[in-house]
Enzyme design. Structure first.
Site, short mmCIF file in Angstrom:
data_model
loop_
_atom_site.label_atom_id
_atom_site.label_comp_id
_atom_site.label_asym_id
_atom_site.label_seq_id
_atom_site.Cartn_x
_atom_site.Cartn_y
_atom_site.Cartn_z
N LEU A 72 2.40 6.31 45.36
CA LEU A 72 3.63 6.43 44.56
C LEU A 72 3.89 5.10 43.86
O LEU A 72 3.91 4.07 44.53
CB LEU A 72 4.85 6.72 45.46
CG LEU A 72 4.95 8.05 46.17
CD1 LEU A 72 6.13 7.99 47.15
CD2 LEU A 72 5.17 9.19 45.17
N HIS A 73 4.09 5.12 42.57
CA HIS A 73 4.50 3.87 41.91
C HIS A 73 5.33 4.09 40.65
O HIS A 73 5.80 3.13 40.06
CB HIS A 73 3.28 3.01 41.59
CG HIS A 73 2.51 3.52 40.39
ND1 HIS A 73 1.66 4.59 40.49
CD2 HIS A 73 2.49 3.13 39.11
CE1 HIS A 73 1.14 4.82 39.30
NE2 HIS A 73 1.63 3.96 38.44
N ARG A 74 5.52 5.36 40.21
CA ARG A 74 6.28 5.58 38.97
C ARG A 74 7.74 5.17 39.17
O ARG A 74 8.36 5.57 40.17
CB ARG A 74 6.29 7.05 38.59
CG ARG A 74 4.99 7.60 38.26
CD ARG A 74 4.78 7.86 36.79
NE ARG A 74 3.36 8.02 36.64
CZ ARG A 74 2.57 7.27 35.88
NH1 ARG A 74 3.08 6.33 35.12
NH2 ARG A 74 1.28 7.47 35.84
#
Ligand code: UD1
Length: 357
Positions: A200-202
């Site tokens: 996850l990085h958005r």
């Protein structure tokens, strides 16, 4: 002599096969410094046999504007010293757009690899980077005919667009035999198809702590009996440090190198992600993939591949994981020209056009 630009983790995976296909054709590699941690940058140079950059721009960390402006100022200084015959950019990160803008102001032609993909979501920084880059580039290398058509529909002449395939898949296929077991395999007692991989990085998923907590809570709850291996991106790490919760099934580890990460993906029961590039890799590896986003700029991974968009409501996560656990996920197929030869096609076109003369 051409300049090749790379700045962030997914860029390194894309430039590696292009550099290898170049052989003796002259180029200089420019690293913007957007990603700078060992695990986000140098690890990829080492594992993917990318030579040391000729030029390092030292992008400042900070806001997107500071980062973009810093890259532009530093790249301008380099172009004042030396003008390449072409600047080649890949992907959709801030470095891609920043260097394209500067090169075009110097009247230097720009080739964009992975051109034409669109999420039509203007809240994504990457969509802005794609639109700006594609609106002023000179040569467009695409991963699908859909991407080529997007460019044609935006008014770009057909003779500037080349459907060459996917350089990220060139790297995947070239390295598949060398994927290697990460240390966490034994430490966490992992077994084939008995764990999920999570990334996850958005900003839309990780910048709001409540949203991030809801996502992790949903995954943790549904995972019972399965571990979830979560290599945590630096951006996400900053947010997770603010959360007080424990998620027993979720094993948070440092960002991984390419060979370790794809070893884990290949043997996972499924992947849960908000990345775009990973959905291409899972499609080729045939691993079920849940994407926590409302849009994708890579629709072929959903229409043909193993990817499914579940939107951004954390309530949708558990039923999707359940379907994977029950073996009820769709089987996928591999898009045309994702065959490991995209970089060769790109280099041939650049040679034919005389950029190395
Ligand atoms: C960037 C790209 C995204 C890509 C992702 C892959 C843009 C707009 N976004 O997002 O498309 O999918 O990389 O990782 O270009 N940081 C570190 N160490 C690093 C790199 C970053 O600590 O090596 C920190 C930065 O200082 C920043 C945060 O992580 O605070 C985010 O980094 P940034 O490069 O701005 O964007 P990403 O979220 O990584």
């Amino acid at each position: 002599m051409i300049f090749i630009i790379a700045g962030a983790r997914p860029n390194f995976v894309k430039i590696a096969p292009i550099i290898h296909a170049l052989g003796a054709s002259p180029y200089k590699l420019v690293h913007t410094g957007q990603h700078y941690d060992y695990a986000m940058s140098q690890a990829f140079f080492d594992e993917l046999n990318i030579p040391i950059p000729n030029i390092y721009l030292n992008a400042p960390a900070g806001s997107q504007t500071e980062q973009t402006a810093g890259i532009m100022l530093a790249f301008e200084k380099e172009l004042l010293k030396e003008k390449p015959s072409l600047v080649l950019v890949v992907g959709d990160v801030n470095s891609t757009m920043a260097c394209t803008l500067v090169a075009k102001k110097f009247n230097i032609p720009v080739a964009h690899v992975e051109a034409g993909i669109r999420s039509y979501d203007m809240t994504m920084p990457e969509e802005i980077n794609r639109l700006v880059t594609d609106s002023i580039s000179d040569l467009f290398f695409t991963t699908t005919l859909w991407a080529s058509n997007n460019l044609i529909n935006s008014g770009i002449a057909k003779d500037k667009i080349f459907f060459v395939g996917n350089v990220m898949i060139d790297t995947l296929l070239a390295k598949k035999d060398r994927f290697s077991k990460p240390l966490c395999w034994d430490q966490l007692s992992l077994n084939d198809k008995k764990y999920f991989v999570l990334t996850l990085h958005r900003p839309s998923n990780v910048d709001n702590p409540e949203k991030l907590d809801e996502i992790l809570t949903a995954i943790n709850k549904q995972a019972s009996g399965y571990q979830v291996v979560f290599p945590v991106h630096p951006r996400t790490r900053k947010m997770i440090n603010q959360l007080a919760q424990q998620y027993e099934q979720i094993k948070m580890i440092e960002p991984m190198g390419y060979l370790n990460f794809n070893y884990l993906v290949q043997k996972a029961i499924g992947v849960i992600t908000d990345s775009g590039g990973i959905t291409e890799e899972t499609t080729v590896l045939g691993v079920p993939c849940i994407t926590i986003r409302t849009t994708t700029e890579r629709p072929e991974t959903v229409e043909m591949g193993t990817n499914e968009l579940i939107g951004d409501n954390p309530e949708n996560i558990a039923p999707a994981m359940k379907r994977i656990i029950e073996g009820a996920w769709k089987a996928g197929s591999i898009p045309e020209k994702w065959d490991g030869k995209a970089a060769e096609r790109i280099v041939k076109i650049l040679e034919d056009k005389g950029y190395f003369n």
